[in-house]
Design an enzyme around this catalytic site. Structure first.
Site, short mmCIF file in Angstrom:
data_model
loop_
_atom_site.label_atom_id
_atom_site.label_comp_id
_atom_site.label_asym_id
_atom_site.label_seq_id
_atom_site.Cartn_x
_atom_site.Cartn_y
_atom_site.Cartn_z
N HIS A 39 0.83 -1.20 0.00
CA HIS A 39 0.00 0.00 0.00
C HIS A 39 0.87 1.27 0.00
O HIS A 39 0.71 2.15 -0.85
CB HIS A 39 -0.91 -0.02 1.23
CG HIS A 39 -1.83 1.16 1.35
ND1 HIS A 39 -3.18 1.06 1.12
CD2 HIS A 39 -1.60 2.45 1.66
CE1 HIS A 39 -3.74 2.25 1.28
NE2 HIS A 39 -2.79 3.12 1.62
N GLU A 40 1.78 1.34 0.94
CA GLU A 40 2.61 2.55 1.05
C GLU A 40 3.51 2.71 -0.17
O GLU A 40 3.75 3.82 -0.64
CB GLU A 40 3.42 2.54 2.35
CG GLU A 40 2.59 2.50 3.63
CD GLU A 40 1.50 3.57 3.69
OE1 GLU A 40 1.67 4.64 3.09
OE2 GLU A 40 0.46 3.32 4.34
N HIS B 208 1.63 4.45 -2.92
CA HIS B 208 1.67 5.92 -2.79
C HIS B 208 3.01 6.44 -3.30
O HIS B 208 3.08 7.46 -3.99
CB HIS B 208 1.52 6.33 -1.33
CG HIS B 208 0.11 6.25 -0.81
ND1 HIS B 208 -0.95 6.84 -1.43
CD2 HIS B 208 -0.40 5.64 0.31
CE1 HIS B 208 -2.07 6.62 -0.73
NE2 HIS B 208 -1.76 5.89 0.32
N HIS C 182 3.18 6.57 -7.03
CA HIS C 182 2.37 7.70 -7.51
C HIS C 182 3.21 8.98 -7.46
O HIS C 182 3.17 9.81 -8.37
CB HIS C 182 1.13 7.83 -6.62
CG HIS C 182 0.01 8.61 -7.19
ND1 HIS C 182 -1.05 9.02 -6.43
CD2 HIS C 182 -0.23 9.09 -8.45
CE1 HIS C 182 -1.90 9.70 -7.20
NE2 HIS C 182 -1.42 9.75 -8.41
ZN LIG Z 1 -3.07 5.16 1.81
#
Ligand SMILES: [Zn+2]
Length: 328
Positions: A106-107, A110, A113
């Site tokens: 998940h991290e 980010h 992105h």
């Molecule tokens: Zn998040």
């Protein structure tokens, strides 16, 4: 083991996006646990670097998060991904739970992105996107933690190197959807209550706010709520804050709608497909907030988001196309 998870994750994004993530030992770090990596594009261009700080310490903030240090073109990006995962213990390496593996993915979503952004205006670059779009790049990464072929790259017994046994894998899939309808209704109840309190509620017309909210939540509850039910009083997400709530609770569910739907392209065309990965990188990850997120999404999927994908993944709907009865 954490090291193996991280290596497998880098392998997956190399296949998808053509980027290499390489550890660097030169740059200074704030703690010996912290590692530094560089992200290098297929043509050798250095896109950015980041710190990874995964284990708890006495003075460290709780939870998991990603931070941007340097944003924007043409200079390479810099950022950090942090968490409080199970640390190494004595002679044992850091052995993670499945949820912790999802946290790393998940991290890192980010961070991608941020790092793969190709937007010249800093305030519109990377993760500086609408609140209900920012979790698409992160949450979609968690899907690779539920795919057999992806798990087999890194989820192996730390001593025997054996992959997750099939029966255990199927149990995990089933447990994932345990009471998913209840969870979904609860999230929808909170989201609707949050939205209506900010947009519709009028004290003169609607009366007591606790009664008003209880009536709304009742619509999403399978059992009668007691007359003194007042969970709204502890629903702190209602209020605007430095991290940006205030009529934004729906974004959790909306992000799930987007990532479950977007991931169907990977499932159909290949979870390691460089073609789909390349499009996701070009049309979503690199675009920041330079265009309306709805446009970016349509550009990638060729249509508007389809909420059925999330219902299918949650075991609440059978896939009509593949007739794939999701494990229930
Ligand atoms: Zn998040």
């Amino acid at each position: 083991p954490a090291d193996r998870v991280v290596a497998g994750m880098f392998d997956i994004v190399e296949r998808l996006y053509g980027i290499r993530v390489v550890q660097r030992t030169g740059p200074p770090v704030w703690h010996p646990d912290v590692k530094v990596y560089e992200v290098i594009d297929r043509d050798g261009v250095r896109l950015g670097s980041f710190y990874a700080d995964w284990f708890p310490r006495e003075t460290k903030r709780g939870g998991a998060w990603m931070d941007a240090f340097i944003t924007g073109e043409p200079i390479p990006n810099s950022g950090a991904i942090c968490g409080n995962l199970t640390p190494p213990l004595g002679t044992l390496p850091a052995l993670l739970t499945h949820r912790e593996v999802e946290t790393i993915f998940h991290e890192f979503g980010h961070l991608l992105h941020h790092t793969l952004s190709r937007v010249g205006v800093k305030s519109l670059a990377g993760t500086n996107v609408a609140w209900d779009f920012v979790e698409l790049p992160s949450q979609i990464m968690e899907n690779w933690c539920w795919e057999r072929d992806a798990l087999d790259l890194f989820a192996r017994h730390w001593e025997t190197q054996s992959a997750i046994p099939e029966d255990l894998f199927l149990k995990m899939r089933r447990a994932r959807n345990f009471r998913s309808a209840n969870t979904q209704m609860r999230q929808l109840g909170f989201a609707i209550t949050d939205l209506l309190l900010h947009t519709e509620y009028s004290p003169e017309r609607d009366g007591d706010v606790v009664d008003y909210s209880r009536a709304l939540l009742q619509r999403f509850s399978s059992a009668p709520l007691p007359p003194d039910h007042a969970s709204i009083c502890s629903f702190t997400h209602l209020f605007g804050s430095p991290v940006g709530y205030g009529a934004g609770y729906y974004s959790y569910k909306w992000a799930e709608v987007l990532e479950a739907d977007a991931f169907t392209r990977f499932r159909k065309e290949g979870i390691f497909s460089p073609a789909v990965g390349g499009e996701f990188r070009d049309k979503i990850l690199s675009q920041g907030d330079s265009r309306d997120p709805a446009e970016l999404y349509r550009d990638f999927m060729g249509r508007d988001p389809d909420p059925d994908a999330l219902l299918i993944r949650s075991g609440l709907l059978t896939n009509p196309v593949e007739n794939e009865a999701v494990v229930v």
